[in-house]
Motif scaffolding. Structure first.
Motif, PDB file in Angstrom:
ATOM      1  N   PRO A  20       0.494  -1.243  -0.256  1.00 44.32           N
ATOM      2  CA  PRO A  20       0.002  -0.065  -0.119  1.00 44.32           C
ATOM      3  C   PRO A  20       0.751   1.396  -0.051  1.00 44.32           C
ATOM      4  N   ALA A  21       1.866   1.314   0.708  1.00 44.71           N
ATOM      5  CA  ALA A  21       3.076   2.488   0.690  1.00 44.71           C
ATOM      6  C   ALA A  21       3.273   2.879  -0.726  1.00 44.71           C
ATOM      7  N   ASP A  22       3.314   2.034  -1.683  1.00 43.16           N
ATOM      8  CA  ASP A  22       3.875   2.406  -2.916  1.00 43.16           C
ATOM      9  C   ASP A  22       2.562   2.690  -4.189  1.00 43.16           C
ATOM     10  N   THR A  23       1.528   3.230  -3.573  1.00 43.70           N
ATOM     11  CA  THR A  23       0.286   3.416  -4.461  1.00 43.70           C
ATOM     12  C   THR A  23       0.205   5.046  -4.609  1.00 43.70           C
ATOM     13  N   ASN A  24      -0.332   5.273  -5.838  1.00 44.24           N
ATOM     14  CA  ASN A  24      -0.664   6.724  -6.020  1.00 44.24           C
ATOM     15  C   ASN A  24      -2.256   6.948  -5.570  1.00 44.24           C
TER      16      ASN A  24
END
Length: 137
Positions: A20-24
């Motif tokens: 989740p931390a890697d999402t836009n």
């Protein structure tokens, strides 16, 4: 490699999980995160092939084919296409094993990104150095 091919080209270098931390804001994984994973994978392969310190100098024609989602297993494959005097070019592909949470899992694995990364061998001072083609590391 054309879209629709169902087999990755090259050797599996890196596998990781999209988090989740890697999402836009729309919930898709950032393209920059995908590029970083490709650079890590290419760097690993370039170092194995050159047995030297390497730096990234170019990324050619990166193509984003499909989005990556949280929970997808991201797999980076690489294939050396050229070794010059001081540089090495590696074709990289990113394939995904979709999360079990995806609404539609028609494909078990599919390609999401491709690009050619070029690395240069450098010495400890950061100056270009000749690649030793017969190295074993």
């Amino acid at each position: 490699m054309m879209q629709g091919n169902n087999h990755p080209k090259g050797k599996l270098i890196l596998r990781t999980l999209a988090m989740p931390a890697d999402t836009n804001p729309d919930g898709d994984i950032f393209g920059g995160w995908i590029m970083a994973q490709m650079d890590i994978a290419g760097g690993i392969m370039a170092r194995e092939k050159t047995c030297s310190r390497i730096v990234t100098v170019a990324v050619e024609s990166i193509t984003f084919i499909k989005p990556v989602h949280v929970g997808d297993v991201v797999c980076c494959y690489g294939e050396v296409v050229k070794i010059g005097t001081t540089s090495i070019t590696i074709n990289l592909e990113v394939w995904v094993k979709p999360s079990l949470n995806r609404p539609s899992r028609e494909e078990l694995k599919f390609q999401v990104t491709k690009a050619a990364f070029t690395y240069v061998a450098v010495d400890h001072s950061g100056r270009k150095q000749v690649i030793q083609r017969d190295c074993v590391c």
